[in-house]
Design a protein around this motif. Structure first.
Motif, PDB file in Angstrom:
ATOM      1  N   UNK A 129       0.819  -1.201   0.000  1.00 28.10           N
ATOM      2  CA  UNK A 129       0.000   0.000   0.000  1.00 28.10           C
ATOM      3  C   UNK A 129       0.857   1.257   0.000  1.00 28.10           C
ATOM      4  N   UNK A 130       2.010   1.222   0.675  1.00 27.31           N
ATOM      5  CA  UNK A 130       2.916   2.371   0.666  1.00 27.31           C
ATOM      6  C   UNK A 130       3.453   2.625  -0.739  1.00 27.31           C
ATOM      7  N   UNK A 131       3.790   1.557  -1.464  1.00 33.10           N
ATOM      8  CA  UNK A 131       4.256   1.713  -2.836  1.00 33.10           C
ATOM      9  C   UNK A 131       3.169   2.242  -3.750  1.00 33.10           C
ATOM     10  N   UNK A 132       1.958   1.791  -3.562  1.00 34.83           N
ATOM     11  CA  UNK A 132       0.836   2.269  -4.367  1.00 34.83           C
ATOM     12  C   UNK A 132       0.601   3.754  -4.134  1.00 34.83           C
ATOM     13  N   UNK A 133       0.754   4.212  -2.905  1.00 35.16           N
ATOM     14  CA  UNK A 133       0.545   5.629  -2.610  1.00 35.16           C
ATOM     15  C   UNK A 133       1.554   6.502  -3.347  1.00 35.16           C
ATOM     16  N   UNK A 134       2.799   6.032  -3.491  1.00 35.03           N
ATOM     17  CA  UNK A 134       3.806   6.791  -4.249  1.00 35.03           C
ATOM     18  C   UNK A 134       3.403   6.909  -5.711  1.00 35.03           C
ATOM     19  N   UNK A 135       2.927   5.827  -6.284  1.00 35.47           N
ATOM     20  CA  UNK A 135       2.476   5.864  -7.675  1.00 35.47           C
ATOM     21  C   UNK A 135       1.283   6.798  -7.844  1.00 35.47           C
ATOM     22  N   UNK A 136       0.389   6.837  -6.845  1.00 33.27           N
ATOM     23  CA  UNK A 136      -0.777   7.708  -6.913  1.00 33.27           C
ATOM     24  C   UNK A 136      -0.367   9.170  -6.948  1.00 33.27           C
ATOM     25  N   UNK A 137       0.618   9.544  -6.140  1.00 30.68           N
ATOM     26  CA  UNK A 137       1.107  10.924  -6.136  1.00 30.68           C
ATOM     27  C   UNK A 137       1.708  11.275  -7.493  1.00 30.68           C
ATOM     28  N   UNK A 138       2.466  10.342  -8.079  1.00 29.49           N
ATOM     29  CA  UNK A 138       3.056  10.588  -9.390  1.00 29.49           C
ATOM     30  C   UNK A 138       2.007  10.806 -10.464  1.00 29.49           C
ATOM     31  N   UNK A 139       0.947  10.003 -10.441  1.00 31.38           N
ATOM     32  CA  UNK A 139      -0.136  10.164 -11.403  1.00 31.38           C
ATOM     33  C   UNK A 139      -0.820  11.518 -11.253  1.00 31.38           C
ATOM     34  N   UNK A 140      -1.027  11.941 -10.020  1.00 29.81           N
ATOM     35  CA  UNK A 140      -1.681  13.222  -9.781  1.00 29.81           C
ATOM     36  C   UNK A 140      -0.832  14.376 -10.302  1.00 29.81           C
ATOM     37  N   UNK A 141       0.469  14.336 -10.038  1.00 31.74           N
ATOM     38  CA  UNK A 141       1.364  15.386 -10.525  1.00 31.74           C
ATOM     39  C   UNK A 141       1.353  15.430 -12.049  1.00 31.74           C
ATOM     40  N   UNK A 142       1.335  14.249 -12.679  1.00 33.97           N
ATOM     41  CA  UNK A 142       1.342  14.187 -14.147  1.00 33.97           C
ATOM     42  C   UNK A 142       0.106  14.848 -14.735  1.00 33.97           C
ATOM     43  N   UNK A 143      -1.075  14.580 -14.164  1.00 33.73           N
ATOM     44  CA  UNK A 143      -2.294  15.151 -14.727  1.00 33.73           C
ATOM     45  C   UNK A 143      -2.373  16.648 -14.456  1.00 33.73           C
ATOM     46  N   UNK A 144      -1.801  17.108 -13.353  1.00 31.92           N
ATOM     47  CA  UNK A 144      -1.776  18.548 -13.081  1.00 31.92           C
ATOM     48  C   UNK A 144      -0.992  19.277 -14.169  1.00 31.92           C
ATOM     49  N   UNK A 145       0.145  18.735 -14.558  1.00 32.89           N
ATOM     50  CA  UNK A 145       0.940  19.359 -15.612  1.00 32.89           C
ATOM     51  C   UNK A 145       0.207  19.310 -16.949  1.00 32.89           C
ATOM     52  N   UNK A 146      -0.513  18.207 -17.206  1.00 34.02           N
ATOM     53  CA  UNK A 146      -1.274  18.124 -18.450  1.00 34.02           C
ATOM     54  C   UNK A 146      -2.380  19.170 -18.479  1.00 34.02           C
ATOM     55  N   UNK A 147      -3.034  19.392 -17.350  1.00 39.26           N
ATOM     56  CA  UNK A 147      -4.111  20.376 -17.291  1.00 39.26           C
ATOM     57  C   UNK A 147      -3.582  21.795 -17.389  1.00 39.26           C
ATOM     58  N   UNK A 148      -2.315  22.017 -17.042  1.00 39.68           N
ATOM     59  CA  UNK A 148      -1.725  23.345 -17.147  1.00 39.68           C
ATOM     60  C   UNK A 148      -1.289  23.679 -18.569  1.00 39.68           C
ATOM     61  N   UNK A 149      -1.239  22.688 -19.453  1.00 37.45           N
ATOM     62  CA  UNK A 149      -0.758  22.914 -20.810  1.00 37.45           C
ATOM     63  C   UNK A 149      -1.524  24.012 -21.543  1.00 37.45           C
ATOM     64  N   UNK A 150      -2.872  24.036 -21.498  1.00 37.10           N
ATOM     65  CA  UNK A 150      -3.576  25.132 -22.181  1.00 37.10           C
ATOM     66  C   UNK A 150      -3.191  26.510 -21.674  1.00 37.10           C
ATOM     67  N   UNK A 151      -2.900  26.624 -20.373  1.00 36.89           N
ATOM     68  CA  UNK A 151      -2.489  27.918 -19.843  1.00 36.89           C
ATOM     69  C   UNK A 151      -1.136  28.328 -20.405  1.00 36.89           C
TER      70      UNK A 151
END
Length: 201
Positions: A129-151
């Motif tokens: 579960x600790x390893x899964x939480x690290x992957x979850x944070x990485x996915x969230x950061x990735x989508x934040x950068x994708x959503x910032x692309x139009x800006x």
């Protein structure tokens, strides 16, 4: 948009990238796939499916819809499913998207909850579960950068300033979320309205 595409005035609620709204089963299945793939959060997979795969929204429209859902009570992605489904297929579309989003993971989590209640004290499970939480944070950061692309493409200085101000107020200064939103929302709406009027003039 190609010359064969229908004029935007005929379907004002639909993005130019997709002229025909999906059926109710298609909405249900799309959100069901998002929820089943959404390890670490469905937002990553929702944006990929809606914007990149099916082209039911443009990147800007997804950001605007998610922003609206973010400021409403309740889980953001659940709000997004209802708003998005209702936008394309009315109330029935909202219910279909909502059901597709919640029904499959609810059934799976019910089974997993029973298993966790029995084996949750195992050390190997805790490490997993600790390893899964690290992957979850990485996915969230990735989508934040994708959503910032139009800006970044628009080079919207006002949007960057407001985004940075809200980030500092909530993430650094630790001001209450509700208080920050009460100031940031009307300020951003007013500033955008004034700037667009100047451009139109």
């Amino acid at each position: 948009m190609s010359e064969d595409s229908p004029p935007a005035a005929e379907e004002p609620d639909l993005p130019a990238a997709h002229g025909v709204p999906p059926s109710l089963p298609a909405l249900f299945m799309a959100f069901a796939r998002m929820s089943l793939a959404g390890f670490g959060g469905v937002l990553v997979f929702a944006r990929r499916a809606i914007v990149d795969q099916h082209r039911w929204m443009t990147a800007d429209e997804f950001n605007e819809t998610f922003a609206l859902c973010h400021f409403l009570p309740g889980p953001n992605i659940v709000n997004l499913s209802m708003v998005f489904g209702a936008r394309l297929r009315g109330l029935a579309g909202g219910v279909a998207a909502f059901a597709g989003l919640l029904l499959p993971p609810t059934l799976i989590m019910t089974v997993l909850a029973v298993i966790y209640a029995r084996f949750g004290d195992l050390d190997v499970l805790r490490r997993s579960l600790a390893g899964i939480s690290c992957a979850a944070v990485g996915l969230l950061i990735a989508v934040v950068f994708r959503m910032m692309t139009p800006l970044f493409k628009r080079m919207d200085a006002l949007a960057f300033i407001l985004m940075l101000a809200v980030f500092i107020a909530i993430g650094v200064v630790r001001l209450p979320l509700q208080a920050v939103l009460l100031i940031a929302i009307p300020l951003s709406i007013g500033a955008t309205f004034i700037l667009r009027r100047k451009v139109a003039a």
